[in-house]
Structures are given as C-alpha cells and as structure tokens.
Scaffold this active site. Structure first.
Site, PDB file in Angstrom:
ATOM      1  N   SER A 112      -3.126 -25.563  39.548  1.00  0.00           N
ATOM      2  CA  SER A 112      -3.611 -26.875  39.940  1.00  0.00           C
ATOM      3  C   SER A 112      -2.822 -28.012  39.310  1.00  0.00           C
ATOM      4  CB  SER A 112      -5.106 -26.993  39.634  1.00  0.00           C
ATOM      5  OG  SER A 112      -5.645 -28.178  40.171  1.00  0.00           O
ATOM      6  N   HIS A 113      -3.480 -28.818  38.498  1.00  0.00           N
ATOM      7  CA  HIS A 113      -2.891 -30.019  37.917  1.00  0.00           C
ATOM      8  C   HIS A 113      -2.197 -29.737  36.593  1.00  0.00           C
ATOM      9  CE1 HIS A 113      -6.881 -29.302  36.422  1.00  0.00           C
ATOM     10  NE2 HIS A 113      -6.665 -30.074  35.383  1.00  0.00           N
ATOM     11  N   ASP A 276      -2.230 -33.910  43.335  1.00  0.00           N
ATOM     12  CA  ASP A 276      -1.826 -33.133  42.167  1.00  0.00           C
ATOM     13  C   ASP A 276      -0.978 -31.919  42.529  1.00  0.00           C
ATOM     14  OD1 ASP A 276      -3.894 -31.691  43.385  1.00  0.00           O
ATOM     15  OD2 ASP A 276      -4.495 -30.779  41.488  1.00  0.00           O
ATOM     16  N   ASP A 278      -1.445 -28.737  43.275  1.00  0.00           N
ATOM     17  CA  ASP A 278      -1.712 -27.892  44.437  1.00  0.00           C
ATOM     18  C   ASP A 278      -2.353 -28.643  45.590  1.00  0.00           C
ATOM     19  OD1 ASP A 278      -4.184 -28.206  43.148  1.00  0.00           O
ATOM     20  OD2 ASP A 278      -4.903 -26.244  43.791  1.00  0.00           O
ATOM     21  N   ASP A 280      -5.175 -30.585  45.830  1.00  0.00           N
ATOM     22  CA  ASP A 280      -6.615 -30.703  46.078  1.00  0.00           C
ATOM     23  C   ASP A 280      -7.260 -31.909  45.393  1.00  0.00           C
ATOM     24  OD1 ASP A 280      -6.571 -29.736  43.479  1.00  0.00           O
ATOM     25  OD2 ASP A 280      -7.769 -27.945  43.885  1.00  0.00           O
ATOM     26  N   ARG A 281      -6.547 -32.587  44.523  1.00  0.00           N
ATOM     27  CA  ARG A 281      -7.112 -33.767  43.855  1.00  0.00           C
ATOM     28  C   ARG A 281      -6.488 -35.040  44.398  1.00  0.00           C
ATOM     29  NH1 ARG A 281      -8.990 -32.182  37.929  1.00  0.00           N
ATOM     30  NH2 ARG A 281      -9.216 -29.950  38.236  1.00  0.00           N
ATOM     31  N   LYS A 375     -11.609 -28.826  47.648  1.00  0.00           N
ATOM     32  CA  LYS A 375     -11.366 -30.261  47.610  1.00  0.00           C
ATOM     33  C   LYS A 375     -10.004 -30.523  48.239  1.00  0.00           C
ATOM     34  CE  LYS A 375     -10.437 -29.736  42.626  1.00  0.00           C
ATOM     35  NZ  LYS A 375     -11.256 -28.563  42.293  1.00  0.00           N
TER      36      LYS A 375
END
Length: 542
Positions: A112-113, A276, A278, A280-281, A375
């Site tokens: 992710s982030h 971010d 991947d 999703d944010r 998300k």
C-alpha cells in the site's frame, strides 16, 4: 512438471488487516513467499479449475513474486490466471477485475502506502470472490496453516511473458495478460458524468494529480488527460517506479508536501489530489483549502446524488470507528443508517454485499463505494470533480457551506511511528487497565463521560471483533481514540485520533491545532505517550 518442495514454517506469517507485510529482505528468504502463498491456497476450498487474479503496485520484487505465484497456481490446480500487463494492477482495479471476471479470488502484491525498494517493504494479500479483502475466518486459517506447512507445490517451467497482452499456457493453466487500465476506466465512466467534467476542464478549470511514482500513473493519465481532456502534465510523477522515486507513497501533508505547497501558492490550480502506492487512498486539496479525509467522506456522501451512478440515493453510510463523526451528521440529515466499524476495509465488504451501505470511508485517506470492494483513490477524486462540475463552486466554498449546514468536526490524527512493540503494548495495556476509573474524572479535555475498548458485532453475520481501539469520550461530545496500526513492517505505530465537534452556529473557522489543543494535552495526560515512547512529538500529523 509439478514439484513438491519440502519446507519448514516461518512463525511470522499471520496476515494483518491488509495481508502480510514485511521488509523485502524477509520475503527474499528461501521459501518465504512460497510458504505464504501455499498457506493461502491450502486454506481455500473449491478453486480447482477456477480463475485467479494476480497483480500489484509495481514495487520492488513485484515481478519476481508474480512469476512464483503463477507457477504455484498452475501446480495447485487453478484453471486460469488473469494478470495485469507488466504485473500492474491497482488494488481497486484488481477488485473490479475479480468481480467482473467471476474470479474465485485474487492475490494483490502490495504494501500500500509503505515505501518500496530493496531495503523497504513488500506485501501480499488475498481477496475473495466479492473483490474484497479476506475476512478474519480466512486470514486466521492462513495463519494457522503457515505454522504447520511442510511443503509447497511449484510448476517447473519457464517464466511467463507478462509484458505482452495475450494468452499462454503454463502446464494445464491458461495465463491471460490483460490491460490493467481499460476495464477500470470504463467503470469510472459509467459512474460519473465525464461530459460535465470534460466541459469544466475545457472551460479553464485546472487540476493537478500526484501519482507519487506509484501505480495510479497509467490510470490517471488515461482518465484525467486522455478521457477528460486535462492538459499533458496534469498528472505528476505518473510513471510507476519500483522504489517510488525514493519517496514515501502516502498521500498526506508530509509526503505529498510538493503538491500541498503548490495548492497553497498564489497561482494554485483549482483542484489538487494524490493517491498512494497501490491506488486505494486519496488526498484532496482545493486552492488554499486542505480537506481532511473524514470531511471528504462527509462531503462526498452529502453530494453523491449529483453523480449519475448515485442519482438514486444512498442505502447507507459506513465509517471506521476512528474516522470523525462528520459523516454521522450527513446520515442523520438524510435519514440514512450509519455504520461504525473497526478499521479494515473487509468490514465494509459485508455491508456493501448486503446492500446496507453505498459509500464508506476511513480517516486514513480511504474512501469508496459499492462499485468495488476496496477503497478507491481515483474514484474519490472523480466524485469530487463531478460535484465541482455540477455545483460550479470552489472546494473552499463547498467546505464552508457544508460546515454551516452540518457543523464542523475538528479532527487530527497523531502517529507515533517505529515504537518498540513492547512499549506500545505496555501503553495500550495501561490504558485498558484504567478504563473503568476514567468516567467522571476531569483533565485538560474536560469531563470524561465514558471510556471503553471498541467492539463490533457485524450486523450481517453477527461475528464479533474485540479490542479495536480505546475510546475516551467527553461530556461535550469530544473524544480521543488510541489504537495500534497493523499496516507497518517495523516496530509499532501508535495512532491517536483527536476530535471536537462544533455546531453550525459555533466557531467554524478556528485553526485545527488551536481547536484541538486541550484534547491533545488530555491525550498525553491520560496515556503518558512521552513516557512510554520517548517521543515528545508525533512522527506525522494528518
């Protein structure tokens, strides 16, 4: 030829809220990634001959692990694997591909982030057939299997060319390399009024989108510059890099400071956003106007009907417990149910599948809807753009109008990162020990009304999740929440959420740090953060 490779368990493969995340060097240990992938497969039933989706955010080690996954999927009996070209699939795009292809599930390779690179982070998570993260019963089974595994299966064959769209065979399994962007972009076009947004941009509206050298670059270029007509260069840092350009791909005011400074300048664009690692944010910033993720969720819920995909209205709104109560005010005014869940998108999935909620979000910059089961950063940006195109107002004007209608939830999250785990656990244990004695006491934040450790009973299946965060609630409606994050790979991160509600007739224009100062002091008094962590200030404030 299928090989059966002898192995021994690793003791650190219990998935967290977003799968298994470790340093790259950990995943590079012999058998480490293979053990975890086999533990996933061994925990599933009925996948023989079925379709698996595989892709990731392009970070360091992504391509190598994809080849491993393909060979293990072939050896374990999957009939088909869909893999994004170049190994690329944003997390929301992977969710959509799982759902649209009728796949059994998917493996998403991402942390992710978190930072990427040979000395940074890597991750793997399993998503089920609805496109969402595996529920706790599945991750618990994976964890149990990882402690008992003694072998894994691997197809002995050449690597698959994942850079050319098309089909090939790996043993008896079909590997289809697919365009990672097109299907997702078509989905977005079905939800939003691209014509209205395109006309707004053609009329002089300016925007900047920072992909942070991460996975959303190709998606953002195709959608914002290609389909919506924004000028070339609108997308900043649009090429995904294995190390994210040595940057931390977390869309907050620390790591997206270049975008923030640009949006606060005299010649700022009308609208700025970021996503971010991947995809999703999201980060939303209007000209001279930063929008907190909690406020963004509330504004999107209040205005979603302006987008074609949500014109029929919402079925409900869901938010994670640490997220501010701003969305609660919207739900109340619209007569909608509001669901307060633990942190982790998997908790929203049940509500979305049951048709009980339409829009959901977390304070950690995640917002989404029932279009996928993750998300979705670009989705949030497009809904904002659709709202701006219809209302023909600035972000600052929309925020001011929202607060005068619903009141304002002053809110901040203080992160204390890389704390020794024993210290973090001791802090939380001490807090839990004093919960019963806190009600009725007074500190800098005021009089404590109640204190508890948040527990959640899922309304769809009655499953119970306990110990989801310590809440200190004050008589004036303010609150402070303490919880340990499950998304890091090093030490522990203590997250402290601080919130104060002011009604529509109250002081709506205060600086956040001024409005929250008494509660920030109260958090220190109640938890002795400095004493346990040795940190006088948080690592990051969002």
């Amino acid at each position: 030829m299928i090989q059966t490779v002898a192995t021994q368990p690793f003791t650190d493969q219990k998935p967290g809220t977003s799968g298994l995340r470790k340093k790259v060097r950990v995943f590079q240990q012999p058998h480490y990634a293979e053990n975890f992938v086999q533990s996933v497969f061994d925990s599933l039933d009925g996948y023989e001959g079925q379709t698996l989706v595989v892709g990731g955010d392009g970070r360091y080690l992504n391509r190598e692990v994809i080849q491993t996954v393909l060979k293990m999927a072939a050896a374990n009996g999957f009939g088909r694997v869909l893999v994004g070209k170049g190994g690329i699939l944003s997390t929301p795009a992977a969710s959509h591909l799982i759902r649209s292809s009728g796949a059994f599930g998917g493996l998403i390779l991402s942390a992710s982030h978190n930072p990427g690179g040979p000395d940074e982070d890597f991750g793997i998570k399993y998503n089920i057939g609805n496109g969402g993260p595996a529920p706790e019963k599945v991750t618990d089974a994976i964890a149990a299997r990882s402690l008992a595994i003694d072998s894994y299966k691997l197809f002995d064959g050449p690597d698959v060319d994942i850079d050319a769209i098309g089909s090939s065979l790996l043993g008896g399994m079909t590997v289809e390399v697919v365009d990672p962007v097109a299907g997702y972009a078509d989905l977005m076009a079905s939800l939003f009024d691209f014509g209205a947004i395109r006309a707004m941009i053609a009329g002089g509206f300016t925007l900047a989108f920072d992909s942070m050298s991460a996975v959303t670059g190709p998606y953002a270029v195709e959608i914002f510059e290609g389909r919506l007509g924004a000028p070339a260069g609108t997308v900043m840092n649009g090429t995904p890099l294995p190390d994210f350009g040595h940057h931390h791909p977390d869309p907050n005011l620390v790591h997206a400071k270049i975008l923030y400074d640009r949006m606060m300048a005299a010649d700022a664009p009308d609208f700025g956003a970021a996503s971010d690692g991947d995809g999703d944010r999201n980060l939303i910033i209007g000209r001279h106007c930063y929008v907190t993720p909690s406020d963004s969720l509330a504004v999107l819920a209040a205005n979603a009907h302006l987008a074609p995909g949500y014109a029929a209205g919402l079925k409900g709104i869901a938010r994670s417990m640490p997220t501010s109560g701003a969305a609660d005010r919207v739900a109340e005014k619209l007569g909608l149910p509001l669901y307060e869940t633990p942190t982790g998108w998997k908790f929203f999935g049940n509500l979305l599948d049951a048709g009980m909620a339409t829009i959901c979000g977390e304070e950690s910059a995640g917002t989404g809807s029932d279009h996928v089961r993750e998300k979705d950063g670009i989705w949030a940006v497009l809904l904002w753009l659709n709202i701006l195109a219809v209302r023909q107002q600035s972000v600052a004007t929309i925020m001011a109008d929202h607060w005068t209608t619903y009141g304002r939830n002053y809110y901040a999250r203080h992160d204390y990162e890389a704390i020794a785990k024993d210290k973090a656990d001791a802090l939380m244990a001490a807090l839990r020990d004093k919960l019963d004695s806190l009600p009725g006491t007074t500190n800098s934040g005021g009089v404590v009304k109640s204190a508890d450790d948040f527990a959640y009973t899922d309304p769809t299946d009655q499953s119970v999740s306990k110990n989801q965060g310590v809440r200190i609630l004050f008589t004036d409606g303010s609150r402070v929440v303490f919880r340990l994050s499950g998304t890091g790979t090093e030490g522990a991160t203590l997250r402290v959420y601080i919130e104060r509600y002011v009604g529509p007739d109250g002081e709506l224009g205060l600086e956040t740090e001024v409005a929250l100062a008494p509660l920030i002091a109260a958090a220190q008094e109640v938890a002795d953060i400095a004493g346990y962590t040795g940190m006088d200030q948080p690592s990051v404030i969002t």
